[in-house]
Scaffold this motif. Sequence first.
Motif, PDB file in Angstrom:
ATOM      1  N   GLN A 166      40.391  26.511  42.681  1.00 26.81           N
ATOM      2  CA  GLN A 166      39.927  27.016  41.386  1.00 26.81           C
ATOM      3  C   GLN A 166      39.628  25.885  40.397  1.00 26.81           C
ATOM      4  N   ARG A 197      54.892  31.176  50.331  1.00 22.80           N
ATOM      5  CA  ARG A 197      55.017  31.627  48.940  1.00 22.80           C
ATOM      6  C   ARG A 197      56.279  31.078  48.288  1.00 22.80           C
ATOM      7  N   ARG A 251      47.749  28.225  37.351  1.00 13.91           N
ATOM      8  CA  ARG A 251      47.375  29.249  36.384  1.00 13.91           C
ATOM      9  C   ARG A 251      46.106  29.988  36.772  1.00 13.91           C
ATOM     10  N   CYS A 252      45.444  29.583  37.838  1.00 11.42           N
ATOM     11  CA  CYS A 252      44.133  30.162  38.161  1.00 11.42           C
ATOM     12  C   CYS A 252      44.116  31.110  39.352  1.00 11.42           C
ATOM     13  N   THR A 253      44.818  30.782  40.424  1.00 15.12           N
ATOM     14  CA  THR A 253      44.581  31.476  41.686  1.00 15.12           C
ATOM     15  C   THR A 253      45.460  32.687  41.938  1.00 15.12           C
ATOM     16  N   GLY A 254      46.569  32.818  41.261  1.00 16.77           N
ATOM     17  CA  GLY A 254      47.509  33.859  41.625  1.00 16.77           C
ATOM     18  C   GLY A 254      48.213  33.533  42.925  1.00 16.77           C
ATOM     19  N   TYR A 255      48.046  32.337  43.441  1.00 18.67           N
ATOM     20  CA  TYR A 255      48.700  31.785  44.624  1.00 18.67           C
ATOM     21  C   TYR A 255      48.203  32.350  45.954  1.00 18.67           C
ATOM     22  N   GLN A 256      47.603  33.520  45.989  1.00 18.89           N
ATOM     23  CA  GLN A 256      47.216  34.122  47.269  1.00 18.89           C
ATOM     24  C   GLN A 256      46.259  33.219  48.045  1.00 18.89           C
TER      25      GLN A 256
END
Length: 178
Positions: free
Chosen positions: A101, A129, A138-143
């Motif tokens: 991101q 996770r 702060r951008c990807t939501g980690y997925q």
Amino acid sequence: MRDLHEITLTVNGREHTLAVEPRRLLVDVLREDLGLPGTHIGCEHGVCGTCTVLLDGASIRSCSTLAVQVDGRSVRTVESLASGPDLHPLQEEFWDKQGLQCGYCTPGMLMRAVEILEQEPDPTPEQVREEIASNLCRCTGYQYIVEAVLAAAPRLRGGQQWDPTAGTAATVPTEAKA
């Protein structure tokens, strides 16, 4: 007159001897003295993980580590991953899976992912996770980051690719590999 201490450290396989002030942070030595700007500076308190590097194979926050603390030790930064124009499988998967991101957390995430995969070459999504939770994005939501790490894992082991729809690694015929 400044009080300087001579330190020797190996960074990305190259030995360096430097004179540093005792209060000098490792992140500043890497970026300013050694010209390795890939390690980002984020919160400057060791919370966000953008400055993550590997010290003797274990991830540390270079913004809260004094350079004198790493005297005689080995440091790996994100610059160690690519080989010339060829990206490391983790870098390729972060690109392909859109795990980068804005890119600010990416160097720290990559180095944390290297450590994860070196400790557990076949992690589960839950393990990834849990392990990357120490680094903030702060951008990807980690997925997408989780998917990138899982996709890189079998590439680093050889012979398999992660199938996010099935939630498993599957053997891929040699001619199908890119």
